[in-house]
Design a protein around this motif. Sequence first.
Motif, PDB file in Angstrom:
ATOM      1  N   GLU A   1     -28.510  46.173  35.639  1.00  0.00           N
ATOM      2  CA  GLU A   1     -28.051  46.885  36.754  1.00  0.00           C
ATOM      3  C   GLU A   1     -29.022  47.234  37.689  1.00  0.00           C
TER       4      GLU A   1
ATOM      5  N   ASP B   1     -31.281  55.527  34.224  1.00  0.00           N
ATOM      6  CA  ASP B   1     -30.434  54.746  33.087  1.00  0.00           C
ATOM      7  C   ASP B   1     -31.260  54.163  31.941  1.00  0.00           C
TER       8      ASP B   1
ATOM      9  N   GLU C   1     -30.303  53.844  38.406  1.00  0.00           N
ATOM     10  CA  GLU C   1     -30.347  52.775  37.388  1.00  0.00           C
ATOM     11  C   GLU C   1     -31.659  52.889  36.659  1.00  0.00           C
TER      12      GLU C   1
ATOM     13  N   GLU D   1     -28.886  47.728  31.386  1.00  0.00           N
ATOM     14  CA  GLU D   1     -29.304  48.770  32.523  1.00  0.00           C
ATOM     15  C   GLU D   1     -30.319  47.958  33.302  1.00  0.00           C
TER      16      GLU D   1
HETATM   17 MG   LIG Z   1     -26.439  52.010  35.044  1.00  0.00          MG
END
Ligand SMILES: [Mg+2]
Length: 192
Positions: free
Chosen positions: A42, A86, A83, A39
């Motif tokens: 990302e 997340d 993100e 993550e």
């Molecule tokens: Mg993500």
Amino acid sequence: MNLEKMYEMQKELDARIIKEKGLEGVDLLPNTVLALQVEIAELANEWRGFKHWSNDQEPRFNVLEIGVTDCSEEKLVNRVLEEYVDCLHFFLSIARQLDLPAEDLYVCEDVLEEETVVLFMELLHNVGLINGEKFLFQNPDNLSKYQRESLRAALFIFYNLGEQRLGFTFEQIVEAYVAKNAINHKRQSTGY
Ligand SMILES: [Mg+2]
């Protein structure tokens, strides 16, 4: 709403996943640490500031997406913030797995001087340490202390990255976390 409340929401989501997937007694820490690193990658990918080969190095703060809602409306999506939360999900899950007291989720604030690229690398590095270098520790108490300290070092960078480099307010983070938590519950219900 504060960090303690989000910690409670994460514990509920985790408990549900563990129960519904039959994961009681399984050590989920290695998976969760890797998930957090994914993550963070990302997040860096949506931030884009390291892409010196690209003409477009602007963060994906406001992306117009079509058909993202049930009624196919157009919607502005802050992909960087998505993100970011997340990552927060997995940070809180790791804190739970390490039995971190809620008050230890707070770390001191400081202005960080490093380039954002360096902060991302240091964040990934510190997260990697959370799994613990088990061969270094005979005493399990020392191992868990090391793991918690690595988590708090990573949290320190993560909060500062969010506030100082990505410009998120705490209210924005809370709102996005709550929304994504609901989506994650829904995904469990629909067999994601
Ligand atoms: Mg993500």
